[in-house]
Motif scaffolding. Structure first.
Motif, PDB file in Angstrom:
ATOM      1  N   SER A  12      38.099 -15.035  40.904  1.00 16.99           N
ATOM      2  CA  SER A  12      39.500 -15.129  41.277  1.00 16.99           C
ATOM      3  C   SER A  12      39.609 -15.766  42.657  1.00 16.99           C
ATOM      4  O   SER A  12      38.887 -15.390  43.582  1.00 16.99           O
ATOM      5  N   GLY A  13      40.529 -16.726  42.763  1.00  9.09           N
ATOM      6  CA  GLY A  13      40.814 -17.321  44.063  1.00  9.09           C
ATOM      7  C   GLY A  13      42.243 -17.071  44.488  1.00  9.09           C
ATOM      8  O   GLY A  13      42.730 -17.703  45.438  1.00  9.09           O
ATOM      9  N   ALA A  14      42.903 -16.136  43.811  1.00  9.54           N
ATOM     10  CA  ALA A  14      44.329 -15.912  44.063  1.00  9.54           C
ATOM     11  C   ALA A  14      44.604 -15.449  45.487  1.00  9.54           C
ATOM     12  O   ALA A  14      45.579 -15.871  46.120  1.00  9.54           O
ATOM     13  N   GLN A  15      43.748 -14.586  46.004  1.00 10.37           N
ATOM     14  CA  GLN A  15      43.972 -14.063  47.360  1.00 10.37           C
ATOM     15  C   GLN A  15      43.897 -15.173  48.394  1.00 10.37           C
ATOM     16  O   GLN A  15      44.720 -15.233  49.320  1.00 10.37           O
ATOM     17  N   SER A  16      42.936 -16.061  48.243  1.00  7.33           N
ATOM     18  CA  SER A  16      42.803 -17.175  49.189  1.00  7.33           C
ATOM     19  C   SER A  16      44.008 -18.105  49.129  1.00  7.33           C
ATOM     20  O   SER A  16      44.485 -18.591  50.160  1.00  7.33           O
ATOM     21  N   VAL A  17      44.487 -18.362  47.916  1.00  6.89           N
ATOM     22  CA  VAL A  17      45.644 -19.239  47.778  1.00  6.89           C
ATOM     23  C   VAL A  17      46.874 -18.607  48.435  1.00  6.89           C
ATOM     24  O   VAL A  17      47.628 -19.278  49.142  1.00  6.89           O
ATOM     25  N   ARG A  18      47.068 -17.309  48.227  1.00 10.28           N
ATOM     26  CA  ARG A  18      48.197 -16.630  48.870  1.00 10.28           C
ATOM     27  C   ARG A  18      48.075 -16.687  50.392  1.00 10.28           C
ATOM     28  O   ARG A  18      49.053 -16.944  51.094  1.00 10.28           O
ATOM     29  N   ARG A  19      46.879 -16.461  50.893  1.00  6.53           N
ATOM     30  CA  ARG A  19      46.654 -16.483  52.347  1.00  6.53           C
ATOM     31  C   ARG A  19      46.961 -17.852  52.931  1.00  6.53           C
ATOM     32  O   ARG A  19      47.555 -17.967  54.007  1.00  6.53           O
ATOM     33  N   ASP A  20      46.551 -18.890  52.221  1.00  8.43           N
ATOM     34  CA  ASP A  20      46.647 -20.239  52.767  1.00  8.43           C
ATOM     35  C   ASP A  20      47.886 -20.989  52.294  1.00  8.43           C
ATOM     36  O   ASP A  20      48.036 -22.175  52.597  1.00  8.43           O
ATOM     37  N   LEU A  24      48.984 -25.029  52.465  1.00  4.73           N
ATOM     38  CA  LEU A  24      48.870 -25.760  51.211  1.00  4.73           C
ATOM     39  C   LEU A  24      50.216 -26.333  50.791  1.00  4.73           C
ATOM     40  O   LEU A  24      50.308 -27.486  50.355  1.00  4.73           O
ATOM     41  N   GLU A  25      51.261 -25.534  50.938  1.00  7.75           N
ATOM     42  CA  GLU A  25      52.590 -25.989  50.552  1.00  7.75           C
ATOM     43  C   GLU A  25      52.998 -27.209  51.363  1.00  7.75           C
ATOM     44  O   GLU A  25      53.566 -28.176  50.828  1.00  7.75           O
ATOM     45  N   ALA A  26      52.678 -27.185  52.655  1.00  2.00           N
ATOM     46  CA  ALA A  26      53.023 -28.329  53.500  1.00  2.00           C
ATOM     47  C   ALA A  26      52.293 -29.589  53.028  1.00  2.00           C
ATOM     48  O   ALA A  26      52.883 -30.678  52.981  1.00  2.00           O
ATOM     49  N   ARG A  27      51.025 -29.434  52.653  1.00  2.00           N
ATOM     50  CA  ARG A  27      50.254 -30.590  52.201  1.00  2.00           C
ATOM     51  C   ARG A  27      50.784 -31.095  50.859  1.00  2.00           C
ATOM     52  O   ARG A  27      50.862 -32.304  50.622  1.00  2.00           O
ATOM     53  N   ILE A  28      51.132 -30.172  49.982  1.00  2.00           N
ATOM     54  CA  ILE A  28      51.661 -30.563  48.679  1.00  2.00           C
ATOM     55  C   ILE A  28      53.004 -31.285  48.834  1.00  2.00           C
ATOM     56  O   ILE A  28      53.291 -32.263  48.141  1.00  2.00           O
ATOM     57  N   ARG A  29      53.834 -30.806  49.760  1.00  2.00           N
ATOM     58  CA  ARG A  29      55.115 -31.470  50.008  1.00  2.00           C
ATOM     59  C   ARG A  29      54.902 -32.898  50.516  1.00  2.00           C
ATOM     60  O   ARG A  29      55.662 -33.819  50.178  1.00  2.00           O
ATOM     61  N   GLU A  30      53.866 -33.088  51.330  1.00  2.00           N
ATOM     62  CA  GLU A  30      53.569 -34.433  51.822  1.00  2.00           C
ATOM     63  C   GLU A  30      53.223 -35.367  50.666  1.00  2.00           C
ATOM     64  O   GLU A  30      53.675 -36.519  50.617  1.00  2.00           O
ATOM     65  N   VAL A  31      52.410 -34.859  49.729  1.00  2.00           N
ATOM     66  CA  VAL A  31      52.041 -35.669  48.567  1.00  2.00           C
ATOM     67  C   VAL A  31      53.279 -35.977  47.733  1.00  2.00           C
ATOM     68  O   VAL A  31      53.507 -37.116  47.311  1.00  2.00           O
ATOM     69  N   ALA A  32      54.101 -34.951  47.497  1.00  2.00           N
ATOM     70  CA  ALA A  32      55.303 -35.149  46.689  1.00  2.00           C
ATOM     71  C   ALA A  32      56.234 -36.184  47.339  1.00  2.00           C
ATOM     72  O   ALA A  32      56.821 -37.033  46.648  1.00  2.00           O
ATOM     73  N   ALA A  33      56.351 -36.124  48.639  1.00  2.00           N
ATOM     74  CA  ALA A  33      57.247 -37.044  49.343  1.00  2.00           C
ATOM     75  C   ALA A  33      56.713 -38.469  49.343  1.00  2.00           C
ATOM     76  O   ALA A  33      57.484 -39.435  49.412  1.00  2.00           O
ATOM     77  N   SER A  34      55.385 -38.613  49.257  1.00  2.00           N
ATOM     78  CA  SER A  34      54.789 -39.950  49.307  1.00  2.00           C
ATOM     79  C   SER A  34      55.085 -40.751  48.048  1.00  2.00           C
ATOM     80  O   SER A  34      55.104 -41.985  48.070  1.00  2.00           O
ATOM     81  N   GLY A  35      55.283 -40.055  46.927  1.00  2.00           N
ATOM     82  CA  GLY A  35      55.533 -40.749  45.672  1.00  2.00           C
ATOM     83  C   GLY A  35      54.279 -41.323  45.043  1.00  2.00           C
ATOM     84  O   GLY A  35      54.344 -41.966  43.990  1.00  2.00           O
ATOM     85  N   GLN A  36      53.120 -41.114  45.654  1.00  2.00           N
ATOM     86  CA  GLN A  36      51.862 -41.612  45.100  1.00  2.00           C
ATOM     87  C   GLN A  36      51.027 -40.409  44.696  1.00  2.00           C
ATOM     88  O   GLN A  36      50.605 -39.616  45.533  1.00  2.00           O
ATOM     89  N   PHE A  37      50.782 -40.284  43.400  1.00  2.00           N
ATOM     90  CA  PHE A  37      50.236 -39.039  42.889  1.00  2.00           C
ATOM     91  C   PHE A  37      48.810 -39.137  42.362  1.00  2.00           C
ATOM     92  O   PHE A  37      48.214 -38.122  41.999  1.00  2.00           O
ATOM     93  N   HIS A 248      41.705 -29.071  51.947  1.00  2.00           N
ATOM     94  CA  HIS A 248      41.922 -27.785  52.602  1.00  2.00           C
ATOM     95  C   HIS A 248      40.730 -26.859  52.379  1.00  2.00           C
ATOM     96  O   HIS A 248      40.239 -26.213  53.318  1.00  2.00           O
ATOM     97  N   ARG A 249      40.247 -26.783  51.137  1.00  2.00           N
ATOM     98  CA  ARG A 249      39.102 -25.922  50.832  1.00  2.00           C
ATOM     99  C   ARG A 249      37.855 -26.368  51.589  1.00  2.00           C
ATOM    100  O   ARG A 249      37.037 -25.543  52.005  1.00  2.00           O
ATOM    101  N   LEU A 250      37.727 -27.680  51.780  1.00  2.00           N
ATOM    102  CA  LEU A 250      36.560 -28.206  52.486  1.00  2.00           C
ATOM    103  C   LEU A 250      36.499 -27.688  53.915  1.00  2.00           C
ATOM    104  O   LEU A 250      35.411 -27.460  54.465  1.00  2.00           O
ATOM    105  N   GLU A 251      37.667 -27.485  54.538  1.00  2.00           N
ATOM    106  CA  GLU A 251      37.698 -26.952  55.899  1.00  2.00           C
ATOM    107  C   GLU A 251      37.098 -25.551  55.975  1.00  2.00           C
ATOM    108  O   GLU A 251      36.548 -25.159  57.008  1.00  2.00           O
TER     109      GLU A 251
END
Length: 381
Positions: A12-20, A24-37, A248-251
């Motif tokens: 399970s990686g759910a706890q890590s995702v909740r913590r971060d 993560l949301e900020a990075r995902i929003r950047e991708v969504a805003a870029s329009g390049q997926f 993010h996980r690489l960090e």
């Protein structure tokens, strides 16, 4: 339900995702805003980061680890009429990738401890059709790559690596996947560096293999000419959301690997009194030993299937890696390549069991798993 009765999933990686999540949301929003997926700047950033971490000249992101294997084999020139020697104790994709490019996998036995290709068995399997040997790095350590490289050089063979589990594994300072012509990484969610879905990567220091791989991952399109094709490739691109999550996980990868090591040591101490009914992981001899990076914690145990049922009844998830050697897979049985005895692989398939091991696993959960093993075998401490 309390902490002493709550289920313990195998992963399970759910706890890590909740913590971060805020980052993560900020990075995902950047991708969504870029329009390049897909196959955009975030994926290029991931490729550069993995290349720097591993020391690879080329890190080429694709859709998953299996595609990475298929593309590596084709880019290295493996095709119909060729034989590729692979271990009999590994995930099916190792052999199926060879079949996908029209070649034949030749299955050989593995060594105790590392569960990696036995170099002596590999050499005995070489024929006039052998084009490459492809060892697999499993569970927590690399194959004996120095011996296998000497073998490949002596017999004029390509050395490829199914290093899907090998992120941050090194032997003699050389990262997994870079001892020969190339290797791969899988970013399946359970892997040491896991994505939110599927993703993979090809590692190589060979410019020609890299160029060919980049064409193959995009339908065979010539990288110097848009919509220009000289061969048929694949639609195997890594999407930007997966790349953002992996960056993010690489960090956190170093600290997560350290956490895996702490949990493995905890298991080692608690399960040692159960020997010989339970054998904990150990480093197999190698000319150049690798460091240990625990993807999973694999024990060998008596009455394996009964233990699985007992742990399942108490809410503990496990995984049998692997319940049968490749020589017993129906689709591979007709191959001439399944002609070598594999007693070590066959024995491991009856006894090997992976216990929960991931950064989100709490010490108390690991202790509870160990207590259940003691209860099953009878406390011998």
């Amino acid at each position: 339900m309390n902490a002493t009765t709550a289920p313990i999933p195998f992963f399970s990686g759910a706890q890590s995702v909740r913590r971060d999540w805020p980052r993560l949301e900020a990075r995902i929003r950047e991708v969504a805003a870029s329009g390049q997926f897909t196959s955009g700047p975030v994926t290029a950033e991931l490729e550069a980061a993995v290349a720097e971490r591993t020391g690879a000249r080329h890190a080429i992101a694709v859709a998953n680890g299996t595609d990475a294997l298929v593309i590596l084999l084709r880019a290295a020139g493996i095709g119909p009429g060729d034989e590729v020697i692979v271990p009999a104790y590994t995930f099916f994709a190792t052999a199926s990738a060879v079949l996908h490019v029209g070649a034949e996998p030749v299955l050989v036995d593995v060594l105790p401890g590392s569960y990696a290709m036995d170099p002596e068995r590999a050499e005995a399997a070489v024929t006039e059709r052998t084009k490459a040997i492809m060892p697999v790095h499993l569970f927590s350590q690399m194959a004996d790559m120095e011996t296998l490289r000497e073998l490949s050089d002596r017999r004029g063979l390509l050395l490829l690596e199914d290093s899907a589990e090998g992120i941050d594994m090194r032997a003699g300072g050389i990262h997994a996947g870079l001892w020969g012509s190339g290797g791969v990484l899988s970013f399946f969610p359970t892997k040491t560096l896991g994505s939110l879905g599927d993703a993979g990567m090809l590692l190589t220091n060979d410019d020609d293999i890299a160029g060919h791989a980049r064409r193959l991952r995009c339908h065979g399109q010539d990288t110097d000419g848009e919509y220009l094709y000289h061969e048929i490739g694949y639609n195997s691109r890594c999407d930007e959301l997966q790349s953002a999550f992996l960056l993010h996980r690489l960090e956190r990868l170093s600290e997560e690997i350290e956490r895996r090591s702490e949990l493995a040591a905890r298991y080692d101490r608690a399960l040692a009194p159960l020997a010989p009914q339970v054998t904990t992981p150990w480093m197999a001899p190698a000319k150049t030993p690798s460091n240990q990076v625990y993807y999973v914690y694999l024990i060998e145990c008596d009455r394996r299937d009964e233990l699985v049922a007992f742990l399942d009844a108490h809410g503990v998830g496990t995984e049998a890696y692997y319940p049968r050697p490749l020589t017993e897979q129906p689709v591979l049985a007709p191959l001439d390549g399944a002609r070598h005895p594999v007693p070590v692989a066959a024995a491991a398939s009856r006894r090997a069991l992976a216990l929960p091991l991931y950064p989100d696993l709490a010490d108390e959960q690991a202790d509870r798993v160990c207590a259940l093993l003691h209860a099953f075998y009878g406390d011998q401490s």
